[in-house]
Design a protein around this motif. Structure first.
Motif, PDB file in Angstrom:
ATOM      1  N   ASP A  14       0.830  -1.215   0.000  1.00 28.06           N
ATOM      2  CA  ASP A  14       0.000   0.000   0.000  1.00 28.06           C
ATOM      3  C   ASP A  14       0.859   1.257   0.000  1.00 28.06           C
ATOM      4  OD1 ASP A  14      -2.285  -1.606   0.148  1.00 28.06           O
ATOM      5  OD2 ASP A  14      -2.348  -1.484   2.336  1.00 28.06           O
ATOM      6  N   LEU A  15       1.925   1.241   0.805  1.00 24.76           N
ATOM      7  CA  LEU A  15       2.807   2.412   0.868  1.00 24.76           C
ATOM      8  C   LEU A  15       3.512   2.631  -0.469  1.00 24.76           C
ATOM      9  CD1 LEU A  15       4.112   4.727   2.432  1.00 24.76           C
ATOM     10  CD2 LEU A  15       5.821   3.087   3.260  1.00 24.76           C
ATOM     11  N   LEU A  16       3.976   1.556  -1.092  1.00 26.23           N
ATOM     12  CA  LEU A  16       4.622   1.681  -2.404  1.00 26.23           C
ATOM     13  C   LEU A  16       3.640   2.238  -3.435  1.00 26.23           C
ATOM     14  CD1 LEU A  16       7.070   1.276  -4.237  1.00 26.23           C
ATOM     15  CD2 LEU A  16       6.341  -1.113  -4.525  1.00 26.23           C
ATOM     16  N   ALA A  17       2.416   1.737  -3.446  1.00 27.34           N
ATOM     17  CA  ALA A  17       1.394   2.250  -4.376  1.00 27.34           C
ATOM     18  C   ALA A  17       1.106   3.720  -4.104  1.00 27.34           C
ATOM     19  CB  ALA A  17       0.114   1.418  -4.261  1.00 27.34           C
ATOM     20  N   TRP A  18       1.027   4.095  -2.833  1.00 22.69           N
ATOM     21  CA  TRP A  18       0.789   5.489  -2.476  1.00 22.69           C
ATOM     22  C   TRP A  18       1.917   6.373  -3.005  1.00 22.69           C
ATOM     23  CZ3 TRP A  18       3.600   9.055   0.171  1.00 22.69           C
ATOM     24  CH2 TRP A  18       2.946  10.232   0.533  1.00 22.69           C
ATOM     25  N   ALA A  19       3.172   5.955  -2.773  1.00 23.28           N
ATOM     26  CA  ALA A  19       4.327   6.748  -3.226  1.00 23.28           C
ATOM     27  C   ALA A  19       4.320   6.898  -4.746  1.00 23.28           C
ATOM     28  CB  ALA A  19       5.628   6.106  -2.754  1.00 23.28           C
ATOM     29  N   ARG A  20       4.030   5.819  -5.458  1.00 27.78           N
ATOM     30  CA  ARG A  20       3.993   5.885  -6.929  1.00 27.78           C
ATOM     31  C   ARG A  20       2.899   6.807  -7.444  1.00 27.78           C
ATOM     32  NH1 ARG A  20       5.217  -0.375  -8.715  1.00 27.78           N
ATOM     33  NH2 ARG A  20       7.481  -0.115  -8.664  1.00 27.78           N
ATOM     34  N   ALA A  21       1.826   6.944  -6.699  1.00 27.30           N
ATOM     35  CA  ALA A  21       0.692   7.772  -7.140  1.00 27.30           C
ATOM     36  C   ALA A  21       0.910   9.266  -6.880  1.00 27.30           C
ATOM     37  CB  ALA A  21      -0.581   7.310  -6.436  1.00 27.30           C
ATOM     38  N   GLN A  22       1.930   9.624  -6.118  1.00 30.68           N
ATOM     39  CA  GLN A  22       2.156  11.028  -5.780  1.00 30.68           C
ATOM     40  C   GLN A  22       2.688  11.797  -6.986  1.00 30.68           C
ATOM     41  OE1 GLN A  22       1.077  12.174  -2.698  1.00 30.68           O
ATOM     42  NE2 GLN A  22       0.366  10.043  -2.842  1.00 30.68           N
ATOM     43  N   GLU A  23       2.028  12.900  -7.290  1.00 30.48           N
ATOM     44  CA  GLU A  23       2.488  13.770  -8.364  1.00 30.48           C
ATOM     45  C   GLU A  23       3.261  14.926  -7.751  1.00 30.48           C
ATOM     46  OE1 GLU A  23      -0.367  14.892 -11.276  1.00 30.48           O
ATOM     47  OE2 GLU A  23      -1.367  12.950 -11.210  1.00 30.48           O
ATOM     48  N   LEU A  24       4.339  15.289  -8.401  1.00 24.82           N
ATOM     49  CA  LEU A  24       5.147  16.420  -7.957  1.00 24.82           C
ATOM     50  C   LEU A  24       4.796  17.639  -8.795  1.00 24.82           C
ATOM     51  CD1 LEU A  24       8.562  14.563  -7.583  1.00 24.82           C
ATOM     52  CD2 LEU A  24       6.977  15.211  -5.769  1.00 24.82           C
ATOM     53  N   ALA A  25       5.073  18.820  -8.266  1.00 27.20           N
ATOM     54  CA  ALA A  25       4.759  20.067  -8.967  1.00 27.20           C
ATOM     55  C   ALA A  25       5.480  20.152 -10.310  1.00 27.20           C
ATOM     56  CB  ALA A  25       5.113  21.263  -8.093  1.00 27.20           C
ATOM     57  N   ARG A  26       6.611  19.478 -10.433  1.00 27.37           N
ATOM     58  CA  ARG A  26       7.319  19.363 -11.717  1.00 27.37           C
ATOM     59  C   ARG A  26       8.053  18.033 -11.722  1.00 27.37           C
ATOM     60  NH1 ARG A  26      12.355  23.623 -10.973  1.00 27.37           N
ATOM     61  NH2 ARG A  26      13.233  22.392  -9.350  1.00 27.37           N
ATOM     62  N   GLU A  27       8.430  17.591 -12.891  1.00 26.07           N
ATOM     63  CA  GLU A  27       9.052  16.277 -13.037  1.00 26.07           C
ATOM     64  C   GLU A  27      10.560  16.332 -12.814  1.00 26.07           C
ATOM     65  OE1 GLU A  27       7.918  13.020 -13.494  1.00 26.07           O
ATOM     66  OE2 GLU A  27       6.138  14.097 -12.812  1.00 26.07           O
ATOM     67  N   PRO A  28      11.084  15.397 -12.039  1.00 26.60           N
ATOM     68  CA  PRO A  28      12.540  15.322 -11.862  1.00 26.60           C
ATOM     69  C   PRO A  28      13.191  14.731 -13.111  1.00 26.60           C
ATOM     70  CG  PRO A  28      11.482  13.514 -10.722  1.00 26.60           C
ATOM     71  CD  PRO A  28      10.384  14.378 -11.272  1.00 26.60           C
ATOM     72  N   LEU A  29      14.516  14.799 -13.160  1.00 24.52           N
ATOM     73  CA  LEU A  29      15.244  14.145 -14.253  1.00 24.52           C
ATOM     74  C   LEU A  29      14.983  12.646 -14.234  1.00 24.52           C
ATOM     75  CD1 LEU A  29      18.721  15.903 -13.844  1.00 24.52           C
ATOM     76  CD2 LEU A  29      16.995  16.364 -15.614  1.00 24.52           C
ATOM     77  N   ARG A  30      14.871  12.107 -13.020  1.00 20.19           N
ATOM     78  CA  ARG A  30      14.683  10.667 -12.846  1.00 20.19           C
ATOM     79  C   ARG A  30      14.021  10.435 -11.494  1.00 20.19           C
ATOM     80  NH1 ARG A  30      19.798   6.652 -12.153  1.00 20.19           N
ATOM     81  NH2 ARG A  30      18.648   4.800 -11.557  1.00 20.19           N
ATOM     82  N   ARG A  31      13.223   9.376 -11.415  1.00 17.50           N
ATOM     83  CA  ARG A  31      12.595   8.983 -10.149  1.00 17.50           C
ATOM     84  C   ARG A  31      12.655   7.466 -10.049  1.00 17.50           C
ATOM     85  NH1 ARG A  31       6.652  10.884  -8.163  1.00 17.50           N
ATOM     86  NH2 ARG A  31       7.032  12.299  -9.893  1.00 17.50           N
ATOM     87  N   GLU A  32      13.109   6.969  -8.916  1.00 13.13           N
ATOM     88  CA  GLU A  32      13.237   5.525  -8.734  1.00 13.13           C
ATOM     89  C   GLU A  32      12.597   5.112  -7.417  1.00 13.13           C
ATOM     90  OE1 GLU A  32      16.708   2.102  -8.856  1.00 13.13           O
ATOM     91  OE2 GLU A  32      17.152   4.133  -9.548  1.00 13.13           O
ATOM     92  N   PHE A  33      11.906   3.970  -7.438  1.00 12.55           N
ATOM     93  CA  PHE A  33      11.229   3.425  -6.271  1.00 12.55           C
ATOM     94  C   PHE A  33      11.926   2.130  -5.875  1.00 12.55           C
ATOM     95  CE2 PHE A  33       8.242   5.854  -8.740  1.00 12.55           C
ATOM     96  CZ  PHE A  33       7.594   6.626  -7.799  1.00 12.55           C
ATOM     97  N   LEU A  34      12.224   1.993  -4.584  1.00 13.86           N
ATOM     98  CA  LEU A  34      12.877   0.792  -4.074  1.00 13.86           C
ATOM     99  C   LEU A  34      12.150   0.331  -2.821  1.00 13.86           C
ATOM    100  CD1 LEU A  34      15.342   3.096  -4.806  1.00 13.86           C
ATOM    101  CD2 LEU A  34      16.515   0.930  -4.936  1.00 13.86           C
ATOM    102  N   ARG A  35      12.302  -0.967  -2.505  1.00 11.56           N
ATOM    103  CA  ARG A  35      11.737  -1.468  -1.264  1.00 11.56           C
ATOM    104  C   ARG A  35      12.742  -2.367  -0.578  1.00 11.56           C
ATOM    105  NH1 ARG A  35       6.930  -5.271  -3.585  1.00 11.56           N
ATOM    106  NH2 ARG A  35       8.233  -6.489  -4.984  1.00 11.56           N
ATOM    107  N   ALA A  36      12.520  -2.583   0.721  1.00 10.44           N
ATOM    108  CA  ALA A  36      13.442  -3.362   1.530  1.00 10.44           C
ATOM    109  C   ALA A  36      12.640  -4.114   2.590  1.00 10.44           C
ATOM    110  CB  ALA A  36      14.472  -2.437   2.183  1.00 10.44           C
ATOM    111  N   PRO A  37      13.300  -5.042   3.282  1.00  5.14           N
ATOM    112  CA  PRO A  37      12.608  -5.745   4.367  1.00  5.14           C
ATOM    113  C   PRO A  37      12.013  -4.765   5.375  1.00  5.14           C
ATOM    114  CG  PRO A  37      14.718  -6.791   3.896  1.00  5.14           C
ATOM    115  CD  PRO A  37      14.673  -5.523   3.100  1.00  5.14           C
ATOM    116  N   GLN A  38      11.084  -5.272   6.162  1.00  5.42           N
ATOM    117  CA  GLN A  38      10.356  -4.489   7.167  1.00  5.42           C
ATOM    118  C   GLN A  38       9.434  -3.460   6.512  1.00  5.42           C
ATOM    119  OE1 GLN A  38      13.664  -3.089   9.586  1.00  5.42           O
ATOM    120  NE2 GLN A  38      13.354  -4.791  11.003  1.00  5.42           N
ATOM    121  N   ASP A  39       8.983  -3.767   5.296  1.00  6.74           N
ATOM    122  CA  ASP A  39       8.030  -2.908   4.575  1.00  6.74           C
ATOM    123  C   ASP A  39       8.515  -1.470   4.440  1.00  6.74           C
ATOM    124  OD1 ASP A  39       6.143  -4.867   3.944  1.00  6.74           O
ATOM    125  OD2 ASP A  39       5.136  -4.659   5.876  1.00  6.74           O
ATOM    126  N   ARG A  40       9.811  -1.318   4.132  1.00  9.09           N
ATOM    127  CA  ARG A  40      10.362   0.019   3.908  1.00  9.09           C
ATOM    128  C   ARG A  40      10.297   0.363   2.422  1.00  9.09           C
ATOM    129  NH1 ARG A  40      15.996  -0.143   5.757  1.00  9.09           N
ATOM    130  NH2 ARG A  40      15.753  -2.366   5.457  1.00  9.09           N
TER     131      ARG A  40
END
Length: 85
Positions: free
Chosen positions: A18-44
């Protein structure tokens, strides 16, 4: 100069997806050069955005998620790229 903003949160038990989906759905006021999503144990979840900007530039960042989605406040870091010299 390239600046990287790092945003890291730990989801409530069993809410990592759910947290990963929430983060991916967030729109920023402008687009960065690059955006990357990562996850780790303990639901980080970690989001890194790269910007062509000075280190102290005002840049859009991901907000804090709703408190029931996370176990603690979001951690944030800012880094600047360095030359190989």
């Amino acid at each position: 100069m390239t600046v990287a903003l790092m945003w890291e949160a730990r989801a409530s038990d069993g809410r990592g997806t759910d947290l990963l989906a929430w983060a991916r759905a967030q729109e920023l006021a402008r687009e960065p050069l690059r955006r990357e999503f990562l996850r780790a144990p303990q639901d980080r979840v970690l989001v890194i955005t790269w910007w062509d900007a000075p280190y102290d530039a005002e840049l859009p960042e991901l907000p804090e998620p709703d408190s029931e989605l996370v176990t603690r406040a979001v951690h944030r870091w800012r880094f600047e790229s360095v030359s190989e010299d």
